[in-house]
Design a protein around this motif. Sequence first.
Motif: not given
Lengths: 294, 256
Positions: B89, B93-98, B103, B106-107, B110, B141, B155-156
Amino acid sequence: MTTRTELAPFRAALPARLIRPITGARWKAFPWWIAALGLVAAGTAYLVLSNPAYYEAFQFIRAGLGVTLTIALSAYAVALVLGLLAGLGRISENPLARNAATFYVEVIRGVPMLVLIFFIALVALPALIDGLHSLGLWLTAQGLSGPGQMLGRLDSRSVSMNVRAVAALSITYGAFLAEIFRGGIQSVDRGQMEAARSQGMTRAQAMRYIILPQAFRVMLPALGNDFISMLKDSSLVSVLAVRDITQVAKLYAGHSFRYTEAYTILAVLYLSMTMLLSALVRLLERKAGSHASR
Amino acid sequence: MPAADAMIEVRDLVKEFNGLRALDGVSLTVPRGKVVVIIGPSGSGKSTLLRCMNLLERPDEGEIRVDGERLTGDERDLNRIRADIGMVFQHFNLYPHLTVLENLTLAQQVVRGRGRQEAESIAMAQLERVGIAEKAGSHPRQLSGGQQQRVAIARTLAMNPKIMLFDEPTSALDPEMIKEVLEVMLQLARDGITMVVVTHEMGFAQAAADEVVFMDAGRIVEQGTPEGVFKNPASDRTWSFLSQILYHPTAAAVTG
Ligand SMILES: Nc1ncnc2c1ncn2[C@@H]1O[C@H](COP(=O)(O)OP(=O)(O)OP(=O)(O)O)[C@@H](O)[C@H]1O
Ligand SMILES: [Mg+2]
């Protein structure tokens, strides 16, 4: 006599502005209200320790603390679950879920809390349990005696007032928390859900692993504040003759005629609990703030 | 009939937003292992087309095939197919809490059902690939924009995608960070990954694209090789768009 060095760790724990000498215009910025609150607490503590009438009232009323805290904590735990479900319902794409959740939130917001407590504890909950009881009898008659007998054993009269109080408070606060959850979830950037879905996560997985953890940090202060409100509103369940601190204080005042002692101690007890909790919430808030995303 | 070597086939796609036609009958084939670059003015429907390819946006009409399989909108199928389509993107749109590592894992865990160790070793390999393995323990961040976008690409990649979609991956970056991201993308192109890239970086298109597609007002106006489209545009609209964009200072970033 305490020395300066003994005091040092306590000074370190205080906000700097509390210990700086007060000169010039600084007295305007000084949080006098905290000092006044400290004075009230210290004064009451002194009364309890030095005055036998206050001491007796304190010992009597203190006995209700367990009930107050148990009811507040368990009602809050249930309210969190209800609030999460209703909050998710409010933003669901499913019209049934969305309308059901909105109906719930709007009904609760439109009725005074005291009336809700009467209604849920004395009308809705017994009706629900009687309904389940009848369902159990019907299931048994249909040959499903397993679940049938389990439900058939339910009896609305045997549900204690403490349980009814928890049901009333949690259903009421579930609606308030739903709005907090909704706001928290909506505060998370839309791109987060898109990134998660683009990776093949289901909506539920995205909620659980991506959205809710981020929403939770935003919601923490509001959730904390609502716990404080619930602790205070739990005094209303005394109308159900639940022996919380309000009810016990009322009983004590009624038979001893020591209204001043009873209600002073009751007020200061609530005040101490809420002050302690809001200090905690502020601490959490600062922590969550320093962890803020992006 | 789906072409045998087509990774993505889009046919007669129409998408409206409150009466506005964002896509007005778009057909496009992305061959396996090729790089297709989509260019066009703002609002021409580039993002919408890209987002239809993994059904982040649901088209009103038309059909989409990914690796021969038609996208129906059935949730179970959709999640499986999306796992095979990596999307990068504009705003990362990274996951900021991870952490960076989380990052990437996770996928895999799951969605792909990989164990933690396997997911982590794949993640580290991909971070290595985009040159940012030393940041595995950081939070997004703490990284620069260019580093964040490289993490997003990794990540992708960790999901072993059949195809990667990029929506203006360098538009949110400071000029000095554009190059590091484009270089990673160029390497992916050389590795033979099927890519669809929406970008204004003409240098990248020149260097990496097998095909350039020019869109305007929800339609594909022109498509062809980079040389063909850039040097001899057939349509006036392509020509005027290119003449505006080619004098843009970042156009030379990748080749410069
Ligand atoms: N979610 C949406 N709701 C309403 N309108 C939308 C939505 N997404 C896109 N549009 C509209 O559809 C049209 C095409 O948008 P799109 O984002 O695909 O263009 P774009 O080519 O990617 O432009 P840009 O270069 O600015 O990113 C635009 O007019 C836009 O306003
Ligand atoms: Mg766009």
